[in-house]
Design a protein around this motif. Structure first.
Motif, PDB file in Angstrom:
ATOM      1  N   TYR A   1       9.228   6.344  13.442  1.00  0.00           N
ATOM      2  CA  TYR A   1       7.771   6.059  13.197  1.00  0.00           C
ATOM      3  C   TYR A   1       7.982   5.199  11.781  1.00  0.00           C
ATOM      4  CZ  TYR A   1       6.178   8.470  17.281  1.00  0.00           C
ATOM      5  OH  TYR A   1       6.144   8.776  18.592  1.00  0.00           O
ATOM      6  N   ARG A   2       7.443   3.928  11.566  1.00  0.00           N
ATOM      7  CA  ARG A   2       7.324   3.320  10.376  1.00  0.00           C
ATOM      8  C   ARG A   2       6.017   2.957  10.123  1.00  0.00           C
ATOM      9  NH1 ARG A   2      12.377  -0.593   9.447  1.00  0.00           N
ATOM     10  NH2 ARG A   2      13.189  -0.407  11.442  1.00  0.00           N
ATOM     11  N   ILE A   3       5.420   2.733   8.747  1.00  0.00           N
ATOM     12  CA  ILE A   3       4.298   2.089   8.373  1.00  0.00           C
ATOM     13  C   ILE A   3       4.612   1.519   6.943  1.00  0.00           C
ATOM     14  CG2 ILE A   3       3.082   4.335   7.734  1.00  0.00           C
ATOM     15  CD1 ILE A   3       0.551   3.250   8.183  1.00  0.00           C
ATOM     16  N   ASP A   4       3.926   0.437   6.796  1.00  0.00           N
ATOM     17  CA  ASP A   4       3.613  -0.202   5.386  1.00  0.00           C
ATOM     18  C   ASP A   4       2.454   0.159   4.951  1.00  0.00           C
ATOM     19  OD1 ASP A   4       3.351  -1.718   3.279  1.00  0.00           O
ATOM     20  OD2 ASP A   4       4.103  -3.684   4.273  1.00  0.00           O
ATOM     21  N   VAL A   5       2.523   1.555   4.057  1.00  0.00           N
ATOM     22  CA  VAL A   5       1.435   1.927   3.384  1.00  0.00           C
ATOM     23  C   VAL A   5       0.814   1.155   2.243  1.00  0.00           C
ATOM     24  CG1 VAL A   5       2.130   4.524   4.014  1.00  0.00           C
ATOM     25  CG2 VAL A   5       3.133   3.316   2.022  1.00  0.00           C
ATOM     26  N   GLU A   6       1.544   0.169   1.843  1.00  0.00           N
ATOM     27  CA  GLU A   6       0.953  -0.917   0.912  1.00  0.00           C
ATOM     28  C   GLU A   6       0.007  -1.474   1.262  1.00  0.00           C
ATOM     29  OE1 GLU A   6       0.802  -2.146  -2.996  1.00  0.00           O
ATOM     30  OE2 GLU A   6       1.752  -0.643  -2.140  1.00  0.00           O
ATOM     31  N   ASN A   7       0.432  -2.003   2.660  1.00  0.00           N
ATOM     32  CA  ASN A   7      -0.618  -3.185   3.302  1.00  0.00           C
ATOM     33  C   ASN A   7      -1.458  -2.439   4.391  1.00  0.00           C
ATOM     34  OD1 ASN A   7       0.132  -5.536   1.629  1.00  0.00           O
ATOM     35  ND2 ASN A   7       2.155  -5.193   2.860  1.00  0.00           N
ATOM     36  N   HIS A   8      -1.127  -1.444   4.763  1.00  0.00           N
ATOM     37  CA  HIS A   8      -1.903  -1.040   5.969  1.00  0.00           C
ATOM     38  C   HIS A   8      -2.496   0.683   5.789  1.00  0.00           C
ATOM     39  CE1 HIS A   8       0.580  -3.970   8.224  1.00  0.00           C
ATOM     40  NE2 HIS A   8      -0.396  -4.322   8.317  1.00  0.00           N
ATOM     41  N   ALA A   9      -2.694   0.913   4.664  1.00  0.00           N
ATOM     42  CA  ALA A   9      -3.520   1.996   4.101  1.00  0.00           C
ATOM     43  C   ALA A   9      -4.149   1.787   3.014  1.00  0.00           C
ATOM     44  CB  ALA A   9      -2.575   3.177   3.957  1.00  0.00           C
ATOM     45  N   TYR A  10      -5.463   2.449   2.834  1.00  0.00           N
ATOM     46  CA  TYR A  10      -6.217   2.529   1.578  1.00  0.00           C
ATOM     47  C   TYR A  10      -5.188   2.694   0.382  1.00  0.00           C
ATOM     48  CZ  TYR A  10     -10.274   2.238   4.760  1.00  0.00           C
ATOM     49  OH  TYR A  10     -11.010   1.675   5.652  1.00  0.00           O
ATOM     50  N   ARG A  11      -5.534   2.070  -0.769  1.00  0.00           N
ATOM     51  CA  ARG A  11      -4.915   2.541  -2.027  1.00  0.00           C
ATOM     52  C   ARG A  11      -5.503   2.955  -2.950  1.00  0.00           C
ATOM     53  NH1 ARG A  11      -2.209  -3.269  -3.860  1.00  0.00           N
ATOM     54  NH2 ARG A  11      -1.197  -1.776  -5.388  1.00  0.00           N
TER      55      ARG A  11
ATOM     56  N   THR B   1      -6.932   5.901  -3.548  1.00  0.00           N
ATOM     57  CA  THR B   1      -7.470   6.884  -3.128  1.00  0.00           C
ATOM     58  C   THR B   1      -6.757   7.894  -2.664  1.00  0.00           C
ATOM     59  OG1 THR B   1      -9.748   7.313  -2.045  1.00  0.00           O
ATOM     60  CG2 THR B   1      -7.990   5.801  -0.764  1.00  0.00           C
ATOM     61  N   TYR B   2      -7.345   8.852  -1.915  1.00  0.00           N
ATOM     62  CA  TYR B   2      -6.820  10.091  -1.495  1.00  0.00           C
ATOM     63  C   TYR B   2      -6.821   9.830   0.315  1.00  0.00           C
ATOM     64  CZ  TYR B   2      -5.524  14.801  -0.291  1.00  0.00           C
ATOM     65  OH  TYR B   2      -5.246  15.945   0.446  1.00  0.00           O
ATOM     66  N   PRO B   3      -5.743   9.958   0.800  1.00  0.00           N
ATOM     67  CA  PRO B   3      -4.341  10.494   0.423  1.00  0.00           C
ATOM     68  C   PRO B   3      -3.765   9.327   0.062  1.00  0.00           C
ATOM     69  CG  PRO B   3      -4.402  10.385   2.804  1.00  0.00           C
ATOM     70  CD  PRO B   3      -5.758   9.796   2.172  1.00  0.00           C
ATOM     71  N   ALA B   4      -2.619   9.679  -1.102  1.00  0.00           N
ATOM     72  CA  ALA B   4      -1.777   8.634  -1.472  1.00  0.00           C
ATOM     73  C   ALA B   4      -0.550   8.359  -0.362  1.00  0.00           C
ATOM     74  CB  ALA B   4      -1.244   9.205  -2.874  1.00  0.00           C
ATOM     75  N   PRO B   5       0.035   7.396  -0.926  1.00  0.00           N
ATOM     76  CA  PRO B   5       1.172   6.962   0.205  1.00  0.00           C
ATOM     77  C   PRO B   5       1.992   8.441   0.744  1.00  0.00           C
ATOM     78  CG  PRO B   5       1.237   5.648  -1.657  1.00  0.00           C
ATOM     79  CD  PRO B   5       0.340   6.744  -1.968  1.00  0.00           C
ATOM     80  N   GLY B   6       2.537   9.184  -0.034  1.00  0.00           N
ATOM     81  CA  GLY B   6       3.429  10.227   0.508  1.00  0.00           C
ATOM     82  C   GLY B   6       2.457  11.225   1.354  1.00  0.00           C
ATOM     83  N   LYS B   7       1.320  11.782   1.107  1.00  0.00           N
ATOM     84  CA  LYS B   7       0.476  12.474   1.682  1.00  0.00           C
ATOM     85  C   LYS B   7       0.237  11.780   3.078  1.00  0.00           C
ATOM     86  CE  LYS B   7      -2.507  15.564   2.543  1.00  0.00           C
ATOM     87  NZ  LYS B   7      -2.302  17.293   2.684  1.00  0.00           N
ATOM     88  N   THR B   8      -0.127  10.390   2.928  1.00  0.00           N
ATOM     89  CA  THR B   8      -0.313   9.657   4.348  1.00  0.00           C
ATOM     90  C   THR B   8       0.646   9.748   5.234  1.00  0.00           C
ATOM     91  OG1 THR B   8      -2.042   8.131   2.972  1.00  0.00           O
ATOM     92  CG2 THR B   8      -1.138   7.283   5.139  1.00  0.00           C
ATOM     93  N   THR B   9       1.893   9.291   4.529  1.00  0.00           N
ATOM     94  CA  THR B   9       2.984   9.380   5.533  1.00  0.00           C
ATOM     95  C   THR B   9       3.162  10.668   6.095  1.00  0.00           C
ATOM     96  OG1 THR B   9       4.082   7.786   4.240  1.00  0.00           O
ATOM     97  CG2 THR B   9       5.574   9.132   5.608  1.00  0.00           C
ATOM     98  N   GLY B  10       3.150  11.838   5.282  1.00  0.00           N
ATOM     99  CA  GLY B  10       3.116  13.276   6.012  1.00  0.00           C
ATOM    100  C   GLY B  10       2.175  13.570   7.074  1.00  0.00           C
TER     101      GLY B  10
END
Length: 633
Positions: free
Chosen positions: A512-522, A524-533
């Motif tokens: 599974y892959r996700i571009d957390v820079e463009n497809h997740a809130y920046r 704010t909580y959770p940060a990219p690592g937490k979001t991926t987890g």
């Protein structure tokens, strides 16, 4: 010593007192060399030493004296109020005998019962601080450390010849100061040669004894951890010795749940030990500082700031340079540039960590390195578990406040160790349900995110319930923060899950892959690592099969794996060699980590990374740590 004292031929004996002599060194009837220090209508005042003075009444002599005149006097009376009376004597043949003070050296830890008394102390200067008034010499003996205030004139350095690590003898009055004690210096001498060596020998022997950590039994029976106790005891001894030497300790810990479960108990233990050994109420503030690191390694930004502050404290407050204690980070090659920076200064480095280590790269720079991998174990032994035992070695009375902490640390880092059952049971015996422990971990992670680079001492202690006495506030705070964390995670995943891309690798593992820079809130909580987890955890639950998840941005990727035998540190090393110009760096645990690269090479790096993941063996029994707090912000 009396007037009848004489040598073998009958010559009178005149005693010439050392400047340090006190009233205990004289007796009535003795003859003494004296110097006039004042003239009044009714006589003259004379000094026998710096603290022995008295009156020669005008009725006992003819003629006159001037300030600075030398004469021989007989001590005729020691009054109840301590005043001394003398008479001048004119002796014929006489022998002058030098008298040294017979010092009754006091111990610092006994001074609480001697407020107002004049005492003699011997020890080593461990700090010199110049204030706007007196110069403060911090003196360390076999039993503790006390500030000694010497006044020359406002803001002027007293005894400028005395430096840190000199061995000195101090005579002064014990005085109360705020919540501690201070000695008001009357006399201060630097010892040399045999006198200094004798004191240094005593101090060294006592320091070894006092630095020895307490004997403790492990909280749970776990051979994998207890085999590391000798290493932890060496660290405990070094930390206790550092406190006794008044060298500051600076803790850098990973800003996640396990990092805080590691650092808070150690902080609490060391502060209790500082309180026991230092009479200065400000010692805790000066000798210990805890600072979080967002990355799971020591960044150049952090080390540069730490070094700058340490050098400023040395210049402004006369402190020694600190010992650096790395907790839940510090074991990898990524830490080496920071360590190389510190190598220019006298800053010892101690590491307690459970990330996959690079011992060949790190150990030339560190004084101690405790890591389960060095004992054939792995990340299932979290740093928080190790540091609870370390804290108990430093200060055992805090044990009752720490029984729940290893379980929180293990749940934060998703440890699948068999000992987790025992740790959770231990916490439950203290009134912590497993759901509560999980909430504590989420609350720690949520608070750390918003604290950013601040240690958040009070709020973190309240969340973890260590060193606090308000159970109701702890429960309400954890409930609130954990609830906010859950709500924010749900909002993030509601927005992000639709953008998760899926493919089946040749190994049959899900990717599974996700571009957390463009497809997740920046920001704010959770940060990219937490979001991926969190995305990874949901996919593991959905599929029940081997899963790899990559959350990526312009110049970073966060990696998670379950059921696939990855070696992320090794993969990072290979990528750095294989992709010219990729600038690949990073690491972490074997199946969880993060990497960085230059933005223009992102596609090449990610494609090569996926190829390596596809070649990895599957292991249906392999459990990941899925460290949801290993963030790359």
């Amino acid at each position: 010593m009396t007037a009848s004292d004489s040598d073998a031929e009958g010559d009178a004996v005149v005693y010439d007192l050392d400047p340090a002599c006190t009233v205990s060194d004289v007796e009535t009837g003795g003859y003494y060399a004296a110097t006039v220090n004042g003239v009044v209508d009714y006589g003259v005042f004379v000094d026998l030493s710096e603290s022995v003075s008295g009156l020669v009444h005008e009725s006992t002599y003819d003629g006159s004296y001037a300030v600075g005149d030398d004469l021989v006097v007989e001590l005729t009376e020691i009054r109840e109020n301590g005043d001394l009376s003398f008479e001048p004597v004119d002796l014929g043949d006489r022998e002058t005998v030098a008298v040294e003070h017979d010092y009754d050296i006091a111990d610092i830890d006994e001074l609480v019962d001697r407020v107002g008394d004049t005492v003699h102390l011997e020890g080593e200067v461990v700090q010199i601080k110049q204030t706007g008034g007196p110069t403060i010499f911090h003196l360390s003996d076999e039993t503790g450390v006390i500030p000694c205030a010497a006044f020359e004139e406002a803001g002027v350095r007293a005894y400028p010849e005395v430096e840190i690590e000199d061995v000195i003898r101090v005579t002064g009055v014990v005085d109360e100061r705020e919540d501690g004690l201070q000695v008001e210096v009357e006399r201060l001498d630097a010892l040399t040669d045999g006198d200094a060596e004798a004191v240094e020998g005593r101090l060294a022997d006592a320091l070894d004894d006092r630095a020895e950590p307490e004997e403790t039994e492990p909280l749970v029976e776990w051979p994998a951890l207890t085999q590391m106790f000798p290493d932890l005891r060496e660290v405990a001894a070094q930390l206790r010795r550092t406190v006794l030497e008044s060298r500051p300790i600076r803790v850098r810990h990973h800003a996640d749940g396990d990092g805080m479960c590691a650092s808070i108990p150690v902080q609490y233990a060391l502060e209790r030990f500082i309180e026991e050994t230092h009479q200065d109420p400000e010692a805790k503030r000066h000798l210990f500082k805890r600072l979080p690191s967002k990355a799971p390694f020591y960044e150049m930004e952090d080390v540069t700031r730490d070094l700058n502050f340490a050098l400023e404290d040395q210049a402004r407050h006369g402190q020694k340079l600190p010992l650096l204690l790395m907790l839940d980070n510090g074991s990898t090659a990524e830490d080496v540039p920071a360590y190389e920076n510190l190598a220019h200064y006298d800053i010892p480095i101690v590491v307690v960590d459970h990330h996959h280590p690079d011992p060949d790269a790190v150990e030339p720079f560190v004084d101690a390195h405790v890591n389960p991998y060095l004992h054939g174990e792995d990340y299932r032994i979290t740093t928080g578990m190790m540091c609870v035992e370390l804290a108990r070695m430093i200060w055992p009375p805090i044990t009752d406040e720490l029984r729940h902490v290893p379980a929180v640390a293990g749940l934060c880092d998703r440890s699948k160790a068999d000992a987790m059952t025992d740790y959770v049971a231990l916490a439950e015996s203290e009134g912590y349900a497993e759901s509560t422990l999980r909430d504590v971990g989420e609350a720690l992670d949520y608070a750390a995110h918003w604290l950013k680079y601040d240690a958040g001492r009070n709020i973190i202690n309240d969340v973890l319930n260590v060193g606090t006495d308000d159970e109701e506030r702890h429960r309400e705070l954890v409930e609130f923060l954990a609830g906010r964390a859950e709500s924010d995670v749900d909002d993030q995943l509601d927005a992000a899950m639709a953008h998760v891309e899926h493919e089946r690798l040749d190994s049959d593992a899900h990717l599974y892959r996700i571009d957390v820079e463009n497809h997740a809130y920046r920001f704010t909580y959770p940060a990219p690592g937490k979001t991926t987890g969190e995305i990874h955890d949901r996919k593991v639950q959905e599929t029940g099969e081997p899963v790899i998840t990559i959350g990526y941005g312009p110049d970073f990727a966060v990696l998670r794996s379950d059921g696939v035998r990855l070696d992320i540190p090794e993969m990072v090393s290979e990528l750095n060699e294989e992709i010219v110009g990729g600038g690949v760096s990073g690491g972490g645990h074997l199946v969880v980590g993060s990497i960085k690269f230059v933005p223009g090479m992102r596609e090449e790096v990610l494609d090569a990374l996926v190829e390596k993941m596809a070649d990895a063996e599957l292991d249906e029994d392999l459990q990941s740590t899925v460290v949801g707090h290993e963030q790359n912000d």
